[in-house]
Each structure stands twice: as C-alpha cells, then as structure tokens.
Design a protein around this motif. Structure first.
Motif, mmCIF file in Angstrom:
data_model
loop_
_atom_site.group_PDB
_atom_site.id
_atom_site.type_symbol
_atom_site.label_atom_id
_atom_site.label_comp_id
_atom_site.label_asym_id
_atom_site.label_seq_id
_atom_site.Cartn_x
_atom_site.Cartn_y
_atom_site.Cartn_z
ATOM 1 N N SER A 132 16.625 -12.865 17.109
ATOM 2 C CA SER A 132 17.912 -12.900 16.432
ATOM 3 C C SER A 132 19.092 -13.140 17.388
ATOM 4 C CB SER A 132 18.087 -11.582 15.666
ATOM 5 O OG SER A 132 19.401 -11.444 15.245
ATOM 6 N N GLU A 133 19.177 -12.353 18.439
ATOM 7 C CA GLU A 133 20.308 -12.478 19.372
ATOM 8 C C GLU A 133 20.255 -13.783 20.146
ATOM 9 O OE1 GLU A 133 23.053 -10.631 19.520
ATOM 10 O OE2 GLU A 133 22.133 -9.727 17.751
ATOM 11 N N ILE A 134 19.044 -14.168 20.516
ATOM 12 C CA ILE A 134 18.867 -15.423 21.271
ATOM 13 C C ILE A 134 19.310 -16.608 20.415
ATOM 14 C CG2 ILE A 134 17.072 -16.987 22.150
ATOM 15 C CD1 ILE A 134 15.687 -14.485 23.311
ATOM 16 N N LYS A 135 18.985 -16.561 19.131
ATOM 17 C CA LYS A 135 19.398 -17.642 18.236
ATOM 18 C C LYS A 135 20.922 -17.743 18.181
ATOM 19 C CE LYS A 135 16.760 -16.217 14.734
ATOM 20 N NZ LYS A 135 16.119 -16.181 13.397
ATOM 21 N N LYS A 136 21.566 -16.596 17.985
ATOM 22 C CA LYS A 136 23.038 -16.589 17.920
ATOM 23 C C LYS A 136 23.642 -17.118 19.223
ATOM 24 C CE LYS A 136 23.935 -12.896 14.577
ATOM 25 N NZ LYS A 136 22.833 -11.896 14.678
ATOM 26 N N ASP A 137 23.071 -16.661 20.319
ATOM 27 C CA ASP A 137 23.573 -17.060 21.631
ATOM 28 C C ASP A 137 23.461 -18.577 21.833
ATOM 29 O OD1 ASP A 137 24.467 -16.405 24.332
ATOM 30 O OD2 ASP A 137 22.463 -17.045 24.925
ATOM 31 N N ASN A 138 22.317 -19.131 21.453
ATOM 32 C CA ASN A 138 22.134 -20.574 21.613
ATOM 33 C C ASN A 138 23.083 -21.368 20.716
ATOM 34 O OD1 ASN A 138 20.172 -21.083 23.668
ATOM 35 N ND2 ASN A 138 18.653 -20.105 22.357
ATOM 36 N N ILE A 139 23.329 -20.863 19.529
ATOM 37 C CA ILE A 139 24.282 -21.544 18.641
ATOM 38 C C ILE A 139 25.685 -21.502 19.253
ATOM 39 C CG2 ILE A 139 25.441 -21.391 16.394
ATOM 40 C CD1 ILE A 139 22.671 -20.426 15.281
ATOM 41 N N GLN A 140 26.077 -20.358 19.773
ATOM 42 C CA GLN A 140 27.398 -20.248 20.407
ATOM 43 C C GLN A 140 27.546 -21.244 21.549
ATOM 44 O OE1 GLN A 140 30.127 -18.732 19.427
ATOM 45 N NE2 GLN A 140 28.926 -18.131 17.656
ATOM 46 N N LYS A 141 26.506 -21.311 22.381
ATOM 47 C CA LYS A 141 26.538 -22.237 23.518
ATOM 48 C C LYS A 141 26.655 -23.681 23.034
ATOM 49 C CE LYS A 141 23.910 -19.484 26.853
ATOM 50 N NZ LYS A 141 22.528 -19.126 27.210
ATOM 51 N N PRO A 169 27.592 -45.188 17.981
ATOM 52 C CA PRO A 169 27.717 -43.738 17.735
ATOM 53 C C PRO A 169 26.483 -43.115 17.079
ATOM 54 C CG PRO A 169 29.730 -44.869 17.108
ATOM 55 C CD PRO A 169 28.715 -45.938 17.393
ATOM 56 N N LEU A 170 25.830 -43.839 16.179
ATOM 57 C CA LEU A 170 24.647 -43.268 15.530
ATOM 58 C C LEU A 170 23.558 -42.994 16.566
ATOM 59 C CD1 LEU A 170 23.166 -42.498 12.855
ATOM 60 C CD2 LEU A 170 22.213 -44.828 12.874
ATOM 61 N N ARG A 171 23.335 -43.987 17.431
ATOM 62 C CA ARG A 171 22.332 -43.823 18.484
ATOM 63 C C ARG A 171 22.707 -42.671 19.424
ATOM 64 N NH1 ARG A 171 17.114 -45.420 20.373
ATOM 65 N NH2 ARG A 171 17.088 -44.747 22.523
ATOM 66 N N ALA A 172 23.967 -42.617 19.800
ATOM 67 C CA ALA A 172 24.420 -41.549 20.696
ATOM 68 C C ALA A 172 24.186 -40.178 20.060
ATOM 69 C CB ALA A 172 25.896 -41.739 21.034
ATOM 70 N N ALA A 173 24.492 -40.083 18.770
ATOM 71 C CA ALA A 173 24.331 -38.795 18.077
ATOM 72 C C ALA A 173 22.857 -38.434 17.934
ATOM 73 C CB ALA A 173 24.996 -38.864 16.704
ATOM 74 N N LEU A 174 22.045 -39.430 17.679
ATOM 75 C CA LEU A 174 20.594 -39.199 17.587
ATOM 76 C C LEU A 174 20.058 -38.678 18.920
ATOM 77 C CD1 LEU A 174 17.892 -41.351 15.952
ATOM 78 C CD2 LEU A 174 17.656 -40.844 18.368
ATOM 79 N N GLU A 175 20.531 -39.262 19.998
ATOM 80 C CA GLU A 175 20.048 -38.830 21.320
ATOM 81 C C GLU A 175 20.474 -37.400 21.626
ATOM 82 O OE1 GLU A 175 20.825 -41.641 24.430
ATOM 83 O OE2 GLU A 175 19.484 -43.142 23.550
ATOM 84 N N ILE A 176 21.656 -37.033 21.189
ATOM 85 C CA ILE A 176 22.110 -35.648 21.417
ATOM 86 C C ILE A 176 21.264 -34.681 20.582
ATOM 87 C CG2 ILE A 176 24.044 -34.063 20.987
ATOM 88 C CD1 ILE A 176 25.888 -36.424 21.915
ATOM 89 N N SER A 177 20.963 -35.092 19.350
ATOM 90 C CA SER A 177 20.089 -34.258 18.514
ATOM 91 C C SER A 177 18.719 -34.090 19.173
ATOM 92 C CB SER A 177 19.955 -34.920 17.132
ATOM 93 O OG SER A 177 18.886 -34.369 16.409
ATOM 94 N N LEU A 178 18.222 -35.170 19.744
ATOM 95 C CA LEU A 178 16.917 -35.127 20.428
ATOM 96 C C LEU A 178 16.994 -34.257 21.682
ATOM 97 C CD1 LEU A 178 14.046 -36.100 20.544
ATOM 98 C CD2 LEU A 178 14.829 -38.313 21.371
ATOM 99 N N ALA A 179 18.075 -34.402 22.423
ATOM 100 C CA ALA A 179 18.256 -33.593 23.640
ATOM 101 C C ALA A 179 18.225 -32.103 23.292
ATOM 102 C CB ALA A 179 19.574 -33.946 24.315
ATOM 103 N N GLY A 180 18.781 -31.767 22.125
ATOM 104 C CA GLY A 180 18.818 -30.370 21.706
ATOM 105 C C GLY A 180 17.446 -29.775 21.481
ATOM 106 N N ASN A 181 16.450 -30.627 21.353
ATOM 107 C CA ASN A 181 15.090 -30.127 21.116
ATOM 108 C C ASN A 181 14.474 -29.447 22.354
ATOM 109 O OD1 ASN A 181 11.817 -31.194 20.225
ATOM 110 N ND2 ASN A 181 13.034 -29.797 19.021
ATOM 111 N N VAL A 182 15.206 -29.416 23.467
ATOM 112 C CA VAL A 182 14.732 -28.601 24.602
ATOM 113 C C VAL A 182 14.829 -27.111 24.292
ATOM 114 C CG1 VAL A 182 15.377 -30.298 26.362
ATOM 115 C CG2 VAL A 182 16.982 -28.453 25.798
ATOM 116 N N ILE A 183 15.680 -26.762 23.321
ATOM 117 C CA ILE A 183 15.867 -25.336 22.991
ATOM 118 C C ILE A 183 14.679 -24.874 22.162
ATOM 119 C CG2 ILE A 183 17.414 -23.627 21.950
ATOM 120 C CD1 ILE A 183 19.606 -25.805 22.034
ATOM 121 N N ASP A 184 13.832 -24.061 22.751
ATOM 122 C CA ASP A 184 12.603 -23.697 22.047
ATOM 123 C C ASP A 184 12.010 -22.472 22.717
ATOM 124 O OD1 ASP A 184 10.186 -23.505 20.787
ATOM 125 O OD2 ASP A 184 9.628 -25.599 21.087
#
Lengths: 290, 290
Positions: free
Chosen positions: A71-80, A98-113
């Motif tokens: 729970s806390e880790i989830k909140k913390d990651n969202i804040q970051k 911009p669509l490609r750039a946004a897609l890449e940022i969404s993909l980059a976010g998949n490191v959070i796990d």
C-alpha cells in the motif's frame, strides 16, 4: 503462457521481498518461506504465472493478516511519478511525434514492479526514461489500428506507471477505458491507485473483476468481459497481462519490459528488452468461450 | 550458525542453477524445483546451511542420477587457476610481505563458488585479485598464532581456489594438513580436485569424512576429528566452513568472502566483504563432544 521452472525461484524471491516489506521478524519470515514452499510443491504449474501468483499472495495475506502490504509503496511510487508528470508532458508536447513519445514514457514506467525483478529504486537516476530502441516495435501498425478503433481498452499494470499511462492515453485522444485489478495484489493498480494517478480525468476507469497480477480471462467479471468482447483494440501493459492473454485471439497489443527469462524466451527477445508487439494471435474481436 | 529465511531463496536458486548445469529439459527442471520445494517445506531449519544443503544436493543427485554435476566446472576452474599460478607466485615473491600477499590471493580465490551467489565468470577480468581492504582483518594475530603453531589444518572450500590456497600454504612454510570433502558436492574440492591443483606437493591432503559443503563436525570421520582435536591452528576457508564452525570453541581462523545476507549479518559486515577473522570462540584446542 504457462509458468516455467524459473518461476519457482522468482516466486520465492517475491515471498522474501514481501516478508521484508511487511517488516516480519526472522521467525515469521521463515514460516512464510516454508509455507510458500509447501504451496509451490503442490500447486498446478500448468497455469499462467499470474494465476499461481494470485494463490500465493492470498496465502501470504492469510499468514501475515495484511491484504495490501505494498500500500505505502504504491502511494510513494505514484507521488514520485506525479512529480515527473509536468516535465514529461512538456517533453511529449515538444516531440516531433507526441504519441510515440508518450507511448515510450508509458513503456519506461513499466520498470516499476515489485513482482518480477523489482526495480525498487527506479527513480534514482532517470536512465529509465532513455529507452533506446525497442526489441519488438509494431508502432506503425498500432497507429493504424488506433486510427480505426473507437472502442479502446487499456489494461493497466503497476501503481506509479499509471501516471505515465495517463500521458499516453491523453495523446491517444479518444475515449479509452482503463482497466485495473479488482483488489490489491503486489503493487498492481486498483481503482484507488488509478484515482490517485489522475486517470479518471482522461479515461473511464473500470475493474477487470480479477485480482491476479494480470488479466485472467475466466476470473473477469461479466461486465468486463462484455467490454472486452466489444473492444476493437486492447493495449495490455506489463508481463502479467501478456502471460495471461498472449494465447487468446483478440485485438491485443502488448507493451512491456521483458523482465524474466520465461517471458523473454517466449517473446524471443533478450531479458530486459522493451517491447511493443501486436499479438501473434491478433484478430479484430476477442474470441474466448468460458 | 543456523540457516535464515534468505536460505530458502538461495537454495532454490542453487536448484535452478544445478538443473541448468545438468542441461535438464523444462519438464525435468520443473520436477526438480517442485521436489526441492517439498523438501524445503519439511526439512529442519534449525540446522546450519551446509547440513540442509547436503540433504538437498543428495535429493538432486537422486533425481538426476548424477552424483557430480559440477565435475567439468571444477576441472575447468582448476585449469584456469593453474594458468594464473606462475605469475601469482612471482607476484608473491616480489611482495614486501609474501605471506600476506599469498593469503590475499587465497582469499580472492573464494569468489569461485557455485553455491551462494556464484560468480561463474570470475576470471573474465582480474578485478577479483584487487581485494582492497578487508572488512575484518586479524592478520597480525594470525601471524603470531602461525609462528607458535606446529599442527596446522587448512579446511579447503571450492575447486579452483585450491590452487590459490596452495600458494598460501607454500608461504606458511610449515607442515599443513589440507582437508577436503569426502565426496563431491556442488563445486567443493574433494581429494581429486586437491590432486589436480597440486596440493599434495605442499600439504598432506586429508578428507574430513564429511560430504556437506562445509565441515559438519558430527559427520566427520574419527580420524579427522582426532587430527582436529590435536590441531593448534585451523584455517577454515569459505562460508560453508564458517557456518558450521563459528560457534564451536577451537583455534579457528575464518577466511572468506561474505557472499550472502545471512553470513554478512552474522559477521556484522557488508555483503560482499572479504574477511580474515579469528573465531569469536577462539581457544587453544578444539572442544567438541559428540
């Protein structure tokens, strides 16, 4: 995709990580590890990893009396992630595509796990945002399919990357339904984490009805299955969704970091690769009989 | 030292590594992992890690029909170490303190390990030879104790580092008995690997009678126990020997790389530290009643 031998090790690693997150003492940590071994020795490994994982985390919740250890880790990651959001949004707008750039940022976010090969410290530098090239890249086709589609579902993954998904959905610029887990499991996003990430401002947040760390079709709610069946495009984020859905005919695109040997092997890419891939079993509508 | 919660994970990691070394297919690898889980769910964790490990590797040997899966890896590591031997010997001779230089090379060799946190590729560069400072360093006291002692036993660890131990024993310049495992386990040295490493030229190679990846006192042969009891100095190499012997009063020095959380915590050092430490339970003669 069925579980592999390496999953035994990965699941045990998750047990120890969860014991640490829960702050369990040595005795309780050992008890948890022991019970997890007993579970792994008996459970059906002809299933997908998220199905096994769901049972395992239910066991850990029973043993620890804590249904939501992350729970806390989830909140913390969202804040970051929210702190990064304004500058990422600017970067997206300034991009040639911009669509490609946004897609890449969404993909980059998949490191959070905090499941497979967790990167606890994903923000320590910003290298995670420098993707390099994707090992599989069906972007051109995705754009075509996005242009045609009006009923789009995005299957979310972990809390934190939800903020990055938001950026991507903004750029899609169509009505998107964003699906989350029904109940907490590991650090996966539920409706609560979607809310904290600001997703309701850009998408209709819905629950899959499933509490596995992925989308297990035969556990989904009837309402959600109806939505999936009517979808023209389903963007499935993360390993868990890939593991559950890659064999099911439907309009799937998978967007993920291949974090483990089992998934990398299945995709035919190196471990650690970033992937945007149209399903090998792609078809215009979901076909699945329960 | 008793096993800890992390040992569950480490032991599972060893199971998967052994399956890979054996070249098992997916089905057999899964069976091995499953049986190992069943074993770990039941086995007595009030024992030292090498005792648990011995039982586990016996189970793996039964399942695979291979008593010595690391046989080729052991030979290969010895060959690699023997190639380095002449230049290391020269470096030792040219050193201001050849005994210290030889001890450091013996310690550096402790990176070779296919049990805890294996470094499969230890020779890929030679950084392993640049130790830096030791986290615990009882060298001055060791030299004093070595000067006094006439009955010295060296408890060996892994095949390959045996060659580096040889250099150290040459510099001790006294009669040393070099103890090896009775039978193959992981990549630990038996009499055969001691022979291939040239140890019989500088020491009397003896077997502990034990086949755990460490020295489990109550499994040692009567002959070996007699030798231990008469020893004035026992240099115990590697984590396995430390785990088995740190609580037993006797003239022990431990020489190891602390490769895991459980051992590092017990020693009060950072994981990955190099250590030469006089036993906290040091006394002039081994005291142990079976």
């Amino acid at each position: 995709m069925k579980a592999g031998a390496e999953c035994y090790l990965c699941l045990m690693s998750q047990v120890l990580r969860t014991a640490r997150v829960l702050g369990l003492d040595e005795g309780l940590s050992q008890r948890m590890a022991r019970e997890a071994c007993a579970f792994l020795a008996e459970t059906d490994f002809e299933r997908t990893p998220p199905e096994i994982s769901e049972d395992l985390y239910r066991l850990l919740a029973e043993l620890s009396g804590n249904e939501d250890p992350y729970s806390e880790i989830k909140k913390d990651n969202i804040q970051k992630a929210l702190k990064l959001y304004p500058e990422l949004k600017q970067a997206v707008e300034a991009s040639a595509d911009p669509l490609r750039a946004a897609l890449e940022i969404s993909l980059a976010g998949n490191v959070i796990d905090f499941g497979a090969n967790a990167e606890d410290d994903w923000l320590s530098d910003r290298r995670f945002l420098s993707l390099g090239s994707l090992a599989l890249d069906d972007y051109v086709q995705l754009v075509e399919d996005l242009n045609r589609a009006t009923r789009i579902v995005f299957l979310g993954d972990n809390a934190g990357e939800t903020v990055f998904d938001r950026l991507f959905i903004e750029k899609i610029g169509k009505k998107v339904r964003y699906a989350v887990r029904e109940k907490p499991i590991i650090n996966d996003a539920t409706a609560e984490e979607a809310r904290l990430s600001g997703l309701p401002e850009v998408a209709e947040v819905i629950s899959s009805g499933c509490r596995a760390p992925g989308t297990v079709i035969n556990q989904c709610s009837a309402d959600f299955l109806k939505i999936l069946r009517e979808s023209e495009l389903i963007i499935a984020k993360g390993q868990g969704n890939f593991e559950c859905l890659e064999q099911i005919p439907g309009p799937f695109y998978f967007l993920l970091k291949a974090k483990c040997e089992v998934v990398s092997r299945h995709l035919g890419v190196e471990k650690g690769s970033l992937v945007l891939t149209r399903s090998r079993n792609f078809q215009a509508r979901l076909a699945f009989n329960i």
